[in-house]
Design a protein around this motif. Structure first.
Motif, PDB file in Angstrom:
ATOM      1  N   TYR A 149       0.866  -1.178   0.000  1.00 57.14           N
ATOM      2  CA  TYR A 149       0.000   0.000   0.000  1.00 57.14           C
ATOM      3  C   TYR A 149       0.908   1.236   0.000  1.00 57.14           C
ATOM      4  O   TYR A 149       1.521   1.569   0.989  1.00 57.14           O
ATOM      5  CB  TYR A 149      -0.882  -0.017   1.247  1.00 57.14           C
ATOM      6  CG  TYR A 149      -2.051   0.966   1.216  1.00 57.14           C
ATOM      7  CD1 TYR A 149      -2.235   1.857   0.169  1.00 57.14           C
ATOM      8  CD2 TYR A 149      -2.984   0.979   2.251  1.00 57.14           C
ATOM      9  CE1 TYR A 149      -3.307   2.731   0.147  1.00 57.14           C
ATOM     10  CE2 TYR A 149      -4.063   1.854   2.242  1.00 57.14           C
ATOM     11  CZ  TYR A 149      -4.219   2.723   1.185  1.00 57.14           C
ATOM     12  OH  TYR A 149      -5.282   3.592   1.170  1.00 57.14           O
ATOM     13  N   GLY A 150       0.976   1.881  -1.151  1.00 60.35           N
ATOM     14  CA  GLY A 150       1.849   3.033  -1.315  1.00 60.35           C
ATOM     15  C   GLY A 150       3.110   2.661  -2.073  1.00 60.35           C
ATOM     16  O   GLY A 150       4.187   2.600  -1.488  1.00 60.35           O
ATOM     17  N   GLY A 173      -2.294   2.144  -4.848  1.00 59.22           N
ATOM     18  CA  GLY A 173      -1.717   3.481  -4.780  1.00 59.22           C
ATOM     19  C   GLY A 173      -2.753   4.555  -4.990  1.00 59.22           C
ATOM     20  O   GLY A 173      -3.961   4.297  -5.009  1.00 59.22           O
ATOM     21  N   ARG A 174      -2.250   5.763  -5.133  1.00 60.35           N
ATOM     22  CA  ARG A 174      -3.148   6.889  -5.397  1.00 60.35           C
ATOM     23  C   ARG A 174      -3.782   6.736  -6.772  1.00 60.35           C
ATOM     24  O   ARG A 174      -3.307   5.973  -7.620  1.00 60.35           O
ATOM     25  CB  ARG A 174      -2.364   8.208  -5.336  1.00 60.35           C
ATOM     26  CG  ARG A 174      -1.790   8.529  -3.960  1.00 60.35           C
ATOM     27  CD  ARG A 174      -1.013   9.837  -4.005  1.00 60.35           C
ATOM     28  NE  ARG A 174      -0.325  10.137  -2.756  1.00 60.35           N
ATOM     29  CZ  ARG A 174      -0.864  10.770  -1.744  1.00 60.35           C
ATOM     30  NH1 ARG A 174      -2.119  11.189  -1.826  1.00 60.35           N
ATOM     31  NH2 ARG A 174      -0.162  11.010  -0.656  1.00 60.35           N
ATOM     32  N   VAL A 206       2.588   4.378   2.772  1.00 55.18           N
ATOM     33  CA  VAL A 206       1.902   5.611   2.379  1.00 55.18           C
ATOM     34  C   VAL A 206       2.476   6.778   3.173  1.00 55.18           C
ATOM     35  O   VAL A 206       2.622   6.689   4.399  1.00 55.18           O
ATOM     36  CB  VAL A 206       0.385   5.489   2.655  1.00 55.18           C
ATOM     37  CG1 VAL A 206      -0.337   6.762   2.261  1.00 55.18           C
ATOM     38  CG2 VAL A 206      -0.191   4.289   1.917  1.00 55.18           C
ATOM     39  N   THR A 212      -4.052  11.395   4.400  1.00 51.92           N
ATOM     40  CA  THR A 212      -3.825   9.962   4.622  1.00 51.92           C
ATOM     41  C   THR A 212      -3.917   9.553   6.089  1.00 51.92           C
ATOM     42  O   THR A 212      -3.832   8.365   6.406  1.00 51.92           O
ATOM     43  CB  THR A 212      -2.447   9.538   4.078  1.00 51.92           C
ATOM     44  OG1 THR A 212      -1.417  10.276   4.764  1.00 51.92           O
ATOM     45  CG2 THR A 212      -2.352   9.810   2.587  1.00 51.92           C
TER      46      THR A 212
END
Length: 331
Positions: A149-150, A173-174, A206, A212
């Protein structure tokens, strides 16, 4: 300049190769932690510059207003969420913040935690010292799903190592990052729910900012497998407050490896995660490595020396330099 270096927990600042560059300055290094604003203000009264180690000590406006001699704040790394930038600028206090650091340091610790957790290494080492031989059945990585994640400069390296271990790597991701994830040879998660449900190992990378904070919710954790491992070497505040402890108690996920905490340092064992047998905890060691420290502090010292010589570098708020002496003294 009279410089205060805060929060040198392992007492290593003076041992760094870059430290002698400050030989012409009056440097005081503090190893203990002071959280009380009034006491910290008293400690820092005489200093013209403060050198911060990451986000270990926040500099709120209430503290800044009590430091009449302060001219410069130097931050290792480029994260300044813990500094009241507006208060510094208003008082004419410059902030120098350069990136520095080395992604491999955090990547290495992340994988150290994953391997130690999956193969129960700390438990087996402790048992062996007590005369007990083999008590666990470890879990391998080959064929398992790694969720990253990220997928930034740290997350991508974690993903690459996962692939080398034979893991299926899925990244979340984003918005707009799917093409980059696929181009790197990994799978982009089709949606958030699937990402959390399918991961055998899920590692958080992240960056923490206003958007966030609390991004990993109790609902996300509840979807994880009962034998899944959640790894956090990023920031504790990425997870909804209280959600991780509650999720581990319920068994979804079944395990966690954690290097970061809501309030640091954690002293006297005062954190609920430390009492949980299904959690492996380390004291925020992600960047605490010789080469990373040299990188962070060398850039920070550039900020000190440049400012002292009248040629400031890495300034976050150059407008602070336009303040007159009288303006700087105004509360």
């Amino acid at each position: 300049m009279k410089i205060a270096v805060l929060d040198d927990y392992p007492k290593v600042f003076r041992t760094l190769d870059c430290y002698p560059r400050l030989a012409e300055h009056d440097v005081t290094v503090f190893h203990d932690v002071e959280k009380d604003v009034a006491r910290l203000a008293q400690r820092l009264q005489a200093f013209e510059a403060i050198l911060l180690t990451q986000g270990r000590s926040p500099l709120p406006g209430a503290l800044i207003e009590q430091l009449p001699n302060l001219k410069l704040v130097v931050q290792t790394g480029d994260h300044v969420e813990h500094i009241d930038v507006d208060a510094c600028t208003r008082r004419g206090i410059a902030i120098a913040a350069g990136r520095g650091g080395l992604p491999p340091a955090t990547v290495e610790l992340t994988w150290g935690l994953i391997l130690a957790s999956m193969r129960y290494i700390p438990r087996e080492v402790d048992n062996l010292k007590r005369g007990i031989w083999q008590t666990t059945l470890g879990n391998g990585l080959n064929g398992k799903t790694l969720g990253v994640y990220g997928p930034g400069r740290i997350g991508m390296r974690v993903a690459q190592i996962g692939a080398a271990f034979g893991m299926k790597v899925v990244c979340l991701g984003r918005e707009g990052t799917a093409a980059r994830i696929v181009a790197a040879g990994f799978e982009a998660a089709p949606d958030r729910r699937t990402f959390f449900e399918n991961a055998d190992v899920l590692s958080l990378h992240v960056p923490l900012d206003g958007t966030t904070r609390g991004i990993v919710t109790a609902a996300d954790l509840a979807r994880m497998k009962p034998d899944a491992l959640l790894v956090n070497t990023a920031r504790a505040a990425l997870i909804e407050p209280g959600a991780l402890v509650a999720a581990l108690q319920r068994g979804h996920p079944g395990f966690a490896a954690v290097d970061v905490y809501e309030d640091e340092p954690v002293l006297h064992g005062a954190h609920p995660l430390l009492d949980m047998p299904n959690v492996l905890c380390t004291p925020h060691l992600g960047y605490v490595e010789k080469a990373a420290y040299e990188s962070y502090f060398s850039i920070a010292i550039d900020g000190v020396l440049g400012f002292a010589a009248g040629r400031p570098v890495n300034l976050l708020n150059p407008q602070a330099l336009s303040k007159t002496t009288s303006e700087r003294r105004q509360p």
